[in-house]
Design a protein around this motif. Structure first.
Motif, short mmCIF file in Angstrom:
data_model
loop_
_atom_site.label_atom_id
_atom_site.label_comp_id
_atom_site.label_asym_id
_atom_site.label_seq_id
_atom_site.Cartn_x
_atom_site.Cartn_y
_atom_site.Cartn_z
N MET A 378 0.82 -1.21 0.00
CA MET A 378 0.00 0.00 0.00
C MET A 378 0.85 1.26 0.00
SD MET A 378 -3.02 -1.29 -0.10
CE MET A 378 -4.27 -0.10 0.44
N ARG A 379 2.18 1.09 0.04
CA ARG A 379 3.10 2.23 0.02
C ARG A 379 4.05 2.19 -1.18
NH1 ARG A 379 0.79 5.49 3.37
NH2 ARG A 379 2.66 6.76 3.10
N GLU A 380 4.42 0.97 -1.61
CA GLU A 380 5.39 0.79 -2.68
C GLU A 380 4.71 0.17 -3.90
OE1 GLU A 380 8.54 -1.67 -1.23
OE2 GLU A 380 8.57 -0.68 0.74
N GLU A 381 5.29 0.43 -5.06
CA GLU A 381 4.76 -0.14 -6.30
C GLU A 381 5.16 -1.62 -6.39
OE1 GLU A 381 4.38 1.35 -10.91
OE2 GLU A 381 6.31 1.61 -9.90
N THR A 382 4.17 -2.51 -6.32
CA THR A 382 4.45 -3.94 -6.36
C THR A 382 4.88 -4.38 -7.76
OG1 THR A 382 2.83 -4.33 -4.61
CG2 THR A 382 3.50 -6.24 -5.93
N PHE A 383 4.21 -3.87 -8.78
CA PHE A 383 4.45 -4.26 -10.17
C PHE A 383 4.26 -5.76 -10.32
CE2 PHE A 383 6.51 -2.79 -14.23
CZ PHE A 383 5.78 -1.63 -14.32
N GLY A 384 3.18 -6.25 -9.74
CA GLY A 384 2.83 -7.66 -9.81
C GLY A 384 1.33 -7.82 -9.74
N PRO A 385 0.80 -9.03 -9.96
CA PRO A 385 -0.64 -9.27 -10.04
C PRO A 385 -1.32 -9.37 -8.68
CG PRO A 385 0.52 -11.32 -10.39
CD PRO A 385 1.58 -10.27 -10.23
N VAL A 386 -1.48 -8.23 -8.02
CA VAL A 386 -2.09 -8.19 -6.69
C VAL A 386 -3.13 -7.08 -6.63
CG1 VAL A 386 -1.70 -8.01 -4.21
CG2 VAL A 386 0.09 -8.98 -5.68
N ALA A 387 -4.30 -7.40 -6.09
CA ALA A 387 -5.36 -6.41 -5.88
C ALA A 387 -5.69 -6.37 -4.40
CB ALA A 387 -6.59 -6.75 -6.71
N PRO A 388 -5.14 -5.42 -3.64
CA PRO A 388 -5.46 -5.29 -2.21
C PRO A 388 -6.70 -4.40 -2.03
CG PRO A 388 -3.58 -3.91 -2.77
CD PRO A 388 -4.06 -4.51 -4.04
N ILE A 389 -7.69 -4.91 -1.32
CA ILE A 389 -8.96 -4.20 -1.16
C ILE A 389 -9.09 -3.67 0.26
CG2 ILE A 389 -11.48 -4.42 -1.25
CD1 ILE A 389 -11.11 -6.62 -3.35
N MET A 390 -9.40 -2.38 0.38
CA MET A 390 -9.54 -1.71 1.67
C MET A 390 -10.87 -0.96 1.69
SD MET A 390 -6.86 0.98 3.39
CE MET A 390 -7.14 1.70 5.01
N ARG A 391 -11.56 -1.01 2.80
CA ARG A 391 -12.86 -0.33 2.92
C ARG A 391 -12.67 1.12 3.35
NH1 ARG A 391 -17.33 -4.34 4.52
NH2 ARG A 391 -16.45 -6.38 4.01
N PHE A 392 -13.65 1.95 2.95
CA PHE A 392 -13.67 3.33 3.43
C PHE A 392 -15.12 3.73 3.71
CE2 PHE A 392 -14.41 4.03 -1.13
CZ PHE A 392 -15.40 4.99 -1.12
N SER A 393 -15.27 4.84 4.39
CA SER A 393 -16.59 5.37 4.70
C SER A 393 -16.58 6.88 4.45
CB SER A 393 -16.97 5.08 6.16
OG SER A 393 -18.23 5.63 6.48
N GLY A 394 -17.23 7.31 3.38
CA GLY A 394 -17.34 8.74 3.10
C GLY A 394 -16.27 9.26 2.16
N GLU A 395 -16.60 10.34 1.47
CA GLU A 395 -15.71 10.93 0.47
C GLU A 395 -14.39 11.41 1.06
OE1 GLU A 395 -17.48 13.97 -1.86
OE2 GLU A 395 -19.14 12.71 -2.58
N GLU A 396 -14.46 12.02 2.23
CA GLU A 396 -13.24 12.58 2.81
C GLU A 396 -12.20 11.50 3.06
OE1 GLU A 396 -12.31 15.71 3.29
OE2 GLU A 396 -14.16 16.28 2.27
N GLU A 397 -12.63 10.37 3.59
CA GLU A 397 -11.69 9.29 3.84
C GLU A 397 -11.15 8.73 2.53
OE1 GLU A 397 -11.17 5.23 6.51
OE2 GLU A 397 -13.19 5.79 5.82
N ALA A 398 -12.01 8.61 1.52
CA ALA A 398 -11.58 8.07 0.23
C ALA A 398 -10.49 8.95 -0.38
CB ALA A 398 -12.76 7.97 -0.72
N VAL A 399 -10.68 10.25 -0.35
CA VAL A 399 -9.70 11.17 -0.92
C VAL A 399 -8.40 11.13 -0.12
CG1 VAL A 399 -9.17 13.60 -1.36
CG2 VAL A 399 -11.42 12.67 -1.96
N ARG A 400 -8.52 11.10 1.19
CA ARG A 400 -7.32 11.08 2.03
C ARG A 400 -6.49 9.83 1.76
NH1 ARG A 400 -6.27 8.48 6.54
NH2 ARG A 400 -8.46 7.93 6.91
N LEU A 401 -7.14 8.68 1.67
CA LEU A 401 -6.42 7.44 1.43
C LEU A 401 -5.79 7.44 0.03
CD1 LEU A 401 -8.98 4.90 2.94
CD2 LEU A 401 -6.73 5.49 3.88
#
Length: 477
Positions: A378-401
């Motif tokens: 979630m910090r570095e470019e993996t450059f591999g076939p991975v889809a990490p899914i994280m939940r959010f609640s509300g626009e503000e949190e989505a933009v911040r993340l």
């Protein structure tokens, strides 16, 4: 076995050192091609050839350059199957995707052929003076390209450089130089004067460094890792060279609760796993509204399990191998780090079983949940076939993340609200935003990064202007 030579001053040549290297197929480790390897002296020869060719090419009419680029595009199309097969065998991309890449490269040549005709200046009348603003080619340019899209990304550079009237020396990645060289040969076979477009092979530490630091080159166009881009910018500053740097990415996808979940899940799978995730604008982080997260995740898993992995020369295959063992190890390290820190593995996360996969750098497309920003992926470019899914609640949190990264190349938003789409797009810190689409690439629109993802733009008329100098001539009447 195919033999790939360099092209300097219109002639296919051996390297001064007499060295060559074997490119192996990442699907089975079988030899694909013997590639002639250059050294610093070869880079200098190519730069000298480009400098010698520059006066004639830069003074040729835009129409002549336009016609040559159109002819080059047709030759590339005629050779598309051959170039695509070489591309697949040297870096593992499925054959249908390789062919699409080669044809898109031909389209790039056509686009910049016409854009060169529209590259006009200004006439400004002010009282008893007139100001003429002209655009002139910057000079000899160095084009340094990566292995993941070795043909298309080279076309993004060679097309505008030639249309602008520049001469060039290209250096493809040592991991995948063969298809790129065939592409350059095809362009030259359209009738370019000797020395206008050259290609040299070799390491970035020697050949690449000479192309960057030699004062003959007046501009560097580079696509690759951010750390290398920083070095190039520092080195180019010694001669105040122009640079265009398209560097690392870490694209977020934000899926809001009003999105078309089926469309979003399909786009997520295509953009996270296409070319085995080895794309600078791959989806690296998936943020899903908590209200639809379970449904979305289930659809992503189902679509991921439907992907066909196998021999990339099979036209029915969706995913081939990764380009190297090192790239696969990095992917595994990122997954293991996430699992240690609390992520859940939903599918994939291992090498496929069976004799077909025993010798190749294959890896199963992987979906994770319960991820957070303490994890490397979630910090570095993996450059591999991975889809990490994280939940959010509300626009503000989505933009911040989404903005919580040093990168800013691309981002994706899925929502049924145009107001929300515009509002969020304007707040995301990235050079390209895809709203309800799985790709941000359009020849007519600029492409490039914010923050640590680069400087300068490719594609569109802005991509052409990156290869031009502006001159003001003021006339007294």
């Amino acid at each position: 076995m195919y033999r790939s030579m360099m092209l300097i001053n219109g002639e296919q040549v051996e390297g001064a050192s007499g060295r060559s290297e074997i490119i192996h197929n990442p699907a089975n480790q079988e030899p694909v091609a013997e590639v002639v390897i250059g050294d610093v002296s070869d880079a200098v020869r190519a730069l000298e050839a480009a400098r010698h060719a520059f006066p004639e090419w830069s003074s040729s009419s835009p129409k002549i350059r336009c016609n040559l680029l159109h002819d080059a595009a047709e030759i590339v199309r005629q050779r598309a199957d051959h170039i695509a097969e070489l591309l697949t065998m040297e870096m593992g991309k499925p054959i249908r995707d390789s062919r699409r890449e080669v044809l898109s490269a031909a389209d790039s040549l056509d686009y910049f052929a016409e854009e060169g005709l529209r590259n006009t200046g200004d006439w400004i009348a002010t009282g008893d003076t007139r100001s003429i603003v002209t655009k002139q080619p910057i000079g000899v340019v160095s084009l340094i390209t990566p292995w993941n899209y070795p043909v298309e990304l080279l076309a993004w550079k060679a097309g505008p450089a030639l249309a602008a009237g520049c001469t060039a020396v290209a250096k493809p990645s040592s991991l995948a130089p063969v298809a790129a060289t065939e592409f350059i040969m095809a362009i030259n076979d359209a009738g370019l004067p000797p020395g206008v477009l050259n290609i040299v092979h070799g390491s970035g530490d020697t050949v690449g460094a000479e192309l960057v630091t030699n004062p003959i080159s007046r501009k560097i166009s580079f696509t690759g890792e951010t750390s290398t881009g920083r070095w190039i910018m520092e080195a180019a500053a010694r001669h105040l060279k122009r640079v265009s740097l398209e560097l690392g990415g870490h694209a977020p996808m934000i899926v809001f609760d009003d999105a078309d979940i089926d469309a979003a899940a399909g786009a997520c799978v295509r953009r996270a796993f296409g070319n085995m995730g080895q794309v600078c604008i791959s989806v690296n982080r998936v943020y899903v509204d908590d209200a639809i997260a379970d449904d979305f995740t289930e659809k992503v898993i189902r679509r991921t399990l439907d992907l066909r992995i196998g021999n990339p020369l099979d036209p029915e295959v969706d995913l081939g191998p990764m380009v190297s063992g090192a790239q696969r190890r990095k992917t595994v390290e990122h997954i293991e780090d996430a699992l240690r820190k609390g992520a859940r593995l939903l599918c994939g996360g291992r090498e496929p079983e069976g004799d077909l996969f025993a010798k190749g750098y294959y890896f199963m497309p992987t979906v994770l949940s319960d991820v957070d920003h303490t994890m490397r992926m979630m910090r570095e470019e993996t450059f591999g076939p991975v889809a990490p899914i994280m939940r959010f609640s509300g626009e503000e949190e989505a933009v911040r993340l989404a903005n919580d990264t040093e990168y800013g190349l691309a981002a994706y938003i899925y929502t049924d609200s145009m107001r929300r789409a515009i509002r969020i797009s304007e707040r995301i810190e990235a050079g390209s935003i895809g709203v309800n689409v799985g790709s941000v690439i359009d020849h007519h629109a600029p492409f490039g990064g914010w923050k640590q993802s680069g400087i300068g733009r490719e594609l569109s008329h802005r991509g052409l202007e990156e290869y031009m100098e502006i001159k003001h001539i003021r006339l007294g009447l």
